[in-house]
Design a protein around this motif. Sequence first.
Motif, mmCIF file in Angstrom:
data_model
loop_
_atom_site.group_PDB
_atom_site.id
_atom_site.type_symbol
_atom_site.label_atom_id
_atom_site.label_comp_id
_atom_site.label_asym_id
_atom_site.label_seq_id
_atom_site.Cartn_x
_atom_site.Cartn_y
_atom_site.Cartn_z
ATOM 1 N N GLN A 76 0.790 -1.294 -0.032
ATOM 2 C CA GLN A 76 0.064 -0.008 -0.025
ATOM 3 C C GLN A 76 0.730 1.248 0.065
ATOM 4 O O GLN A 76 0.484 2.250 -0.797
ATOM 5 C CB GLN A 76 -1.048 0.039 1.283
ATOM 6 C CG GLN A 76 -2.197 1.171 1.211
ATOM 7 C CD GLN A 76 -2.939 1.114 -0.168
ATOM 8 O OE1 GLN A 76 -3.610 -0.094 -0.128
ATOM 9 N NE2 GLN A 76 -2.826 1.942 -0.880
ATOM 10 N N PRO A 77 1.698 1.383 0.800
ATOM 11 C CA PRO A 77 2.945 2.568 0.802
ATOM 12 C C PRO A 77 3.373 2.857 -0.766
ATOM 13 O O PRO A 77 3.330 4.150 -1.291
ATOM 14 C CB PRO A 77 3.934 2.343 1.566
ATOM 15 C CG PRO A 77 3.336 1.474 2.727
ATOM 16 C CD PRO A 77 2.581 0.383 2.146
ATOM 17 N N THR A 78 3.653 1.801 -1.495
ATOM 18 C CA THR A 78 4.140 1.862 -2.939
ATOM 19 C C THR A 78 3.125 2.348 -3.678
ATOM 20 O O THR A 78 3.358 3.354 -4.517
ATOM 21 C CB THR A 78 4.632 0.522 -3.371
ATOM 22 O OG1 THR A 78 5.853 0.082 -2.262
ATOM 23 C CG2 THR A 78 5.276 0.886 -4.696
ATOM 24 N N ALA A 79 1.883 2.046 -3.503
ATOM 25 C CA ALA A 79 0.620 2.244 -4.365
ATOM 26 C C ALA A 79 0.277 3.779 -3.983
ATOM 27 O O ALA A 79 0.079 4.437 -5.079
ATOM 28 C CB ALA A 79 -0.443 1.415 -4.033
ATOM 29 N N ASN A 80 0.392 4.057 -2.784
ATOM 30 C CA ASN A 80 0.249 5.661 -2.465
ATOM 31 C C ASN A 80 1.295 6.469 -3.297
ATOM 32 O O ASN A 80 0.918 7.472 -3.485
ATOM 33 C CB ASN A 80 0.318 5.573 -1.055
ATOM 34 C CG ASN A 80 -0.944 5.045 -0.216
ATOM 35 O OD1 ASN A 80 -1.875 4.812 -0.769
ATOM 36 N ND2 ASN A 80 -0.855 4.891 0.970
ATOM 37 N N ARG A 81 2.238 5.949 -3.110
ATOM 38 C CA ARG A 81 3.603 6.786 -3.732
ATOM 39 C C ARG A 81 3.330 6.983 -5.376
ATOM 40 O O ARG A 81 3.730 8.153 -5.842
ATOM 41 C CB ARG A 81 4.993 6.211 -3.496
ATOM 42 C CG ARG A 81 6.168 7.084 -3.846
ATOM 43 C CD ARG A 81 7.398 6.425 -3.357
ATOM 44 N NE ARG A 81 7.769 5.212 -3.806
ATOM 45 C CZ ARG A 81 7.761 3.843 -2.985
ATOM 46 N NH1 ARG A 81 7.448 4.070 -1.827
ATOM 47 N NH2 ARG A 81 8.140 2.786 -3.514
ATOM 48 N N GLN A 113 5.029 -3.828 -8.624
ATOM 49 C CA GLN A 113 5.775 -2.911 -8.905
ATOM 50 C C GLN A 113 5.927 -2.443 -10.314
ATOM 51 O O GLN A 113 5.829 -1.240 -10.473
ATOM 52 C CB GLN A 113 7.297 -3.224 -8.416
ATOM 53 C CG GLN A 113 8.402 -2.228 -8.221
ATOM 54 C CD GLN A 113 8.046 -0.987 -7.448
ATOM 55 O OE1 GLN A 113 7.534 -1.479 -6.135
ATOM 56 N NE2 GLN A 113 8.300 0.233 -7.738
ATOM 57 N N ASN A 114 5.958 -3.273 -11.195
ATOM 58 C CA ASN A 114 5.819 -2.867 -12.471
ATOM 59 C C ASN A 114 4.726 -2.272 -13.018
ATOM 60 O O ASN A 114 4.861 -1.119 -13.972
ATOM 61 C CB ASN A 114 6.132 -4.140 -13.400
ATOM 62 C CG ASN A 114 7.624 -4.776 -13.498
ATOM 63 O OD1 ASN A 114 8.795 -4.134 -13.136
ATOM 64 N ND2 ASN A 114 7.732 -6.036 -13.801
ATOM 65 N N ALA A 115 3.732 -2.584 -12.398
ATOM 66 C CA ALA A 115 2.298 -2.147 -12.740
ATOM 67 C C ALA A 115 1.955 -0.658 -12.300
ATOM 68 O O ALA A 115 1.559 0.137 -13.081
ATOM 69 C CB ALA A 115 1.176 -3.126 -12.184
ATOM 70 N N ALA A 116 2.715 -0.531 -11.090
ATOM 71 C CA ALA A 116 2.580 0.745 -10.554
ATOM 72 C C ALA A 116 3.352 1.741 -11.296
ATOM 73 O O ALA A 116 2.791 2.734 -11.380
ATOM 74 C CB ALA A 116 2.796 0.679 -9.069
#
Length: 203
Positions: A76-81, A113-116
């Motif tokens: 979730q933190p990566t998605a938020n970033r 990670q790739n998708a984000a």
Amino acid sequence: IASHLKHGLRNPLIALKTHLANTNEKSFNLEEARKTVSRMEELVGDVVRTLQDQQSGIAYQITFRELLELFNNKFQPTANRYSVDLQFEVDVDAELDNREASLVLLIIENLAQNAAEACRSKGELLVHAKMGGVIEISDNGTGLPDCVKEDLFQVGSSSKEQGSGLGLAISKQLAMAIDAELSLAKSDEHGTTFELRLAKRDA
């Protein structure tokens, strides 16, 4: 697993080195540096726990829902970033062996990670556990170029400007280690979907 660790550390290390090389004391962003180091520490911790899980001999079961809830909390933190709306769905709550689950988690994180990065702002990312031991990772990005699709899981095949293509190649190897199949289900201007089909299990 070691390759996964090296690949995961590569980008934050490059970012940190670049940041340090191009800043002086007045412009140095300490908070951003701390976040980068924290991401590296988390990755190292994840891989160490995975290796310990693989070698401990301790066996237990984890459900698909528990696995995706763990992924959701971690990612979730990566998605938020990246300003990405992260969702997950579970059609059937079958169980996984803990050692299998730990590698599945690494694969999902690689693909997510790739998708984000592909979605960027206002993106959508869905991880969907379906019947038959299938997990789909879908985004609403712009899709993969045809030239990348041809050698998708080969090192060097990447849609990123400075990408190495290692992430997908490593994910493929991790899948093979648990007798699973990782494939590209679709990719067009509406988004990309990868499918991880796990080894058949008892009903």
